[in-house]
Design a protein around this motif. Structure first.
Motif, PDB file in Angstrom:
ATOM      1  N   CYS A   1       0.824  -1.229   0.000  1.00 39.80           N
ATOM      2  CA  CYS A   1       0.000   0.000   0.000  1.00 39.80           C
ATOM      3  C   CYS A   1       0.851   1.269   0.000  1.00 39.80           C
ATOM      4  CB  CYS A   1      -0.912  -0.016   1.222  1.00 39.80           C
ATOM      5  SG  CYS A   1      -1.894   1.472   1.421  1.00 39.80           S
TER       6      CYS A   1
ATOM      7  N   CYS B   1      -2.650   5.902  -0.891  1.00 37.11           N
ATOM      8  CA  CYS B   1      -3.239   6.916  -1.770  1.00 37.11           C
ATOM      9  C   CYS B   1      -4.670   7.235  -1.378  1.00 37.11           C
ATOM     10  CB  CYS B   1      -3.178   6.456  -3.224  1.00 37.11           C
ATOM     11  SG  CYS B   1      -4.345   5.130  -3.597  1.00 37.11           S
TER      12      CYS B   1
ATOM     13  N   CYS C   1      -8.951   3.515  -2.420  1.00 41.52           N
ATOM     14  CA  CYS C   1      -9.912   2.469  -2.045  1.00 41.52           C
ATOM     15  C   CYS C   1     -10.983   3.006  -1.097  1.00 41.52           C
ATOM     16  CB  CYS C   1      -9.187   1.263  -1.436  1.00 41.52           C
ATOM     17  SG  CYS C   1      -8.158   1.621  -0.002  1.00 41.52           S
TER      18      CYS C   1
HETATM   19  S1  SF4 Z   1      -6.002   1.965  -3.106  1.00 39.21           S
HETATM   20 FE1  SF4 Z   1      -6.003   1.625  -0.891  1.00 39.21          FE
HETATM   21  S2  SF4 Z   1      -4.749  -0.227  -0.652  1.00 39.21           S
HETATM   22 FE2  SF4 Z   1      -4.317   0.524  -2.699  1.00 39.21          FE
HETATM   23  S3  SF4 Z   1      -2.519   1.832  -2.417  1.00 39.21           S
HETATM   24 FE3  SF4 Z   1      -4.292   3.171  -2.269  1.00 39.21          FE
HETATM   25  S4  SF4 Z   1      -4.728   3.268  -0.040  1.00 39.21           S
HETATM   26 FE4  SF4 Z   1      -3.382   1.506  -0.390  1.00 39.21          FE
END
Ligand code: SF4
Lengths: 403, 193
Positions: free
Chosen positions: A301, A304, A307
């Motif tokens: 992870c 970002c 999700c």
């Molecule tokens: S989408 Fe969620 S799990 Fe994937 S890198 Fe971004 S914060 Fe991490």
């Protein structure tokens, strides 16, 4: 905690739920637009995932290289097995220099470790300088999102908060006025600080650099105006090289906010003349997660937040309902790894729609892992989670001492 | 046992299956027939930055006088003849720069995909942040397509600190409303020569 219970407070105000849902969906759509503008975005994600997989499989080598190179650059490197040791190390560094006023830029790790209350109880003033983090700090709350810490707050609430703490004039929640006032207030803090603490987005094994991404410029305002920089990072932040960094910088901001890059991407290699730089590298449960084959790639992870922005449950329940530093889908994989009993309801806070997996820039199979936790938690189908299940969880933990 | 050893032992105990570093085909991201400078300009504007193209560097002073008529405290790494810039000394206490209104400095790279410029080892590191307004001078021939191209150049260089700057500082932490001017510069102008 029980997610079904902790959402109740948020649900009391249906209008707020709709507003929160829309705000996050807006960020998700900006992400889509930004991703679509990159030729071969999916290949970029493949590259990011493969680099992370390789790095994690050779983590000892890369951490060793990183440490060697950072030390050659004149940087002090420290290791902490858990949150407590991390906090003690940071405090010791500050105490040696007699520091009592520090400014801090965004770091989910220090949040995870409870650094602020620890330092405050030792008589050190800690000012969070990211605007969103400063807002939640003044409100005595925790961030509800890892990229947008105050996404749950309405502008009118921030107006009231600033009137109380920064003595601003009532403004009906005017974002420009409130931001300018915060700029003035925090400028003074930057100019008076004795040390700066930052997080780390990426650490480069090849040259010992740490890379910090901000939009506000607060990490650099802190670091460049003080003589002591402490950067805190989890062991999973290291990547092999600057070439690899290019892949992640291209993925990060687009996935997070739909920007092509954050305003500032700072590379700290050597301390400036007459200044000292420390890096604290923390495990705090990460090696335990690494040893669980079904969940190890949650360590890929890059924080970002995509999700969260896309998750139909997160959008409608708010970050605080997860009662953890990292909320949302990825948090629901990480939290049970830290305390399975406490967080056994989180893997159920999902529709398993797979949207998280779809947007994840480093291809973490988030919804598969949520499903795997469910299987562990409900060993033989005990729904809903009740006393019987928690007994089973305890049994599971006892039967698997390595968990 | 010390903590460092403890962590390394735990990593080794996890025994992840070794897997090679991927061989990445960077050419996949090459856009055929791309006009780097045009894309760069539109991204600079996209991220809230200002953009000027000068026929020659001597026009810089006119640009400063036109666009920053009120600026008095000016620091420039590009030599200016008719504008009174504060002489820069690397040993200056950065706190004394709190009132600087305009900084002019040079970048060695610009990135078309995100409108950012690369500032490597500024004489005083706080300069591009503490100033109210920032002008970055860049040669048009120094624009590359993307971050992969940028890092293939940067990774061969030796430096202590470097930063990509893309537009002015900004925040959207209050209800997702974009506000230009957070803690760093209130405006960033890229001047192409
Ligand atoms: S989408 Fe969620 S799990 Fe994937 S890198 Fe971004 S914060 Fe991490």
């Amino acid at each position: 905690m029980n997610h079904a219970q902790t959402t109740k407070a948020f649900f009391k105000d249906p209008q707020r739920v709709g507003w929160h849902d829309n705000a996050l969906w807006y960020v998700r759509s900006k992400r889509d637009k930004a991703a679509n503008q990159v030729k071969d975005w999916e290949y970029l994600k493949d590259a990011g995932a493969a680099i992370k997989q390789h790095t994690l499989a050779h983590l000892d080598k890369y951490l060793q290289n990183f440490e060697d190179n950072a030390q050659q650059n004149g940087v002090h490197v420290h290791w902490a097995t858990d949150a407590q040791e991390h906090n003690q190390i940071v405090h010791r560094i500050l105490a040696q220099k007699g520091v009592t006023r520090i400014v801090k830029s965004k770091s989910m790790l220090t949040e995870e470790c409870g650094l602020n209350p620890y330092l405050e109880s030792n008589g050190i003033e800690v000012i969070d300088t990211d605007l969103g983090e400063r807002i939640v700090q003044l409100a005595k709350e925790s961030p509800s999102h890892i990229v947008m810490p105050a996404i749950h707050k309405k502008k009118e609430e921030i107006d009231t908060l600033f009137q109380e703490h920064l003595h601003t004039a009532p403004c009906g929640g005017d974002p420009l006025y409130l931001t300018r006032e915060a700029r003035k207030h925090l400028r003074e803090k930057f100019l008076n600080a004795e040390a700066a603490i930052t997080g780390v987005n990426f650490a480069i094994a090849d040259n010992g650099a740490i890379v910090v991404c901000t939009n506000e410029g607060n990490a650099d305002m802190g670091v460049q105006l003080t003589d002591l920089h402490i950067a805190c990072m989890g062991i999973e932040k290291v990547i092999p090289s600057m070439e690899d960094l290019g892949v992640f910088i291209r993925l990060l901001a687009r996935s997070a906010t739909g920007q092509p890059i954050t305003t500032y991407t700072s590379h700290f290699i050597r301390p400036k003349p007459n200044a000292t730089m420390h890096i604290v590298i923390v495990d705090n449960g990460r090696t335990r997660q690494m040893a669980r084959s079904d969940f190890k790639n949650s360590l890929h992870c890059i924080r970002c937040g995509a999700c969260m922005n896309t998750c139909p449950i997160y959008r409608r329940s708010g970050g605080h309902s997860y009662d953890a530093t990292i909320p949302g889908p990825i948090g629901s994989i990480l939290s049970p790894g830290i305390d399975l009993k406490k967080y056994s309801s989180l893997p159920f806070a999902s529709t398993l729609c797979g949207s998280c997996t779809e947007v994840c820039p480093v291809r973490i199979n988030i919804h598969d892992q949520l499903y795997k936790w469910r299987q562990i938690i409900s060993v033989d189908g005990n729904f809903p989670i009740g006393k019987k299940v928690s007994m089973k969880i305890t049994g599971y933990i006892l039967a698997r001492p390595r968990l | 046992m010390n903590s460092r050893q403890h962590i390394f032992d735990a990593i080794r105990r996890a025994q992840l299956t070794p897997i090679d570093h991927p061989s990445i085909d960077y050419s996949k991201w090459t856009v055929e027939g791309q006009s780097l400078l045009m894309d760069f300009q539109s991204m600079v504007e996209n991220v809230g930055g200002l953009y000027s193209h000068l026929g020659q560097i001597s026009e810089l002073e006119l640009l400063i006088k036109t666009h920053y008529p009120a600026a008095v405290n000016i620091i420039s790494t590009v030599s200016l003849n008719n504008i009174n810039a504060i002489p820069m000394d690397p040993s200056t206490d950065p706190h004394l720069l709190a009132d600087v209104e305009l900084i002019v400095m040079e970048a060695s790279l610009g990135i078309a995909e995100n409108g950012s410029v690369w500032l490597q080892d500024p004489l005083i590191r706080v300069l591009p942040f503490i100033t109210q307004h920032l002008i970055v001078v860049l040669q048009g021939s120094r624009v590359v397509a993307n971050m992969n191209d940028a890092y293939s150049i940067i990774s061969t260089e030796d430096f202590g600190y470097g930063v990509f700057v893309s537009g002015p500082s900004k925040t959207a932490d209050i209800e997702q409303s974009l506000v230009i001017g957070a803690h760093g510069a209130l405006s960033t102008r890229i001047v192409i020569t």
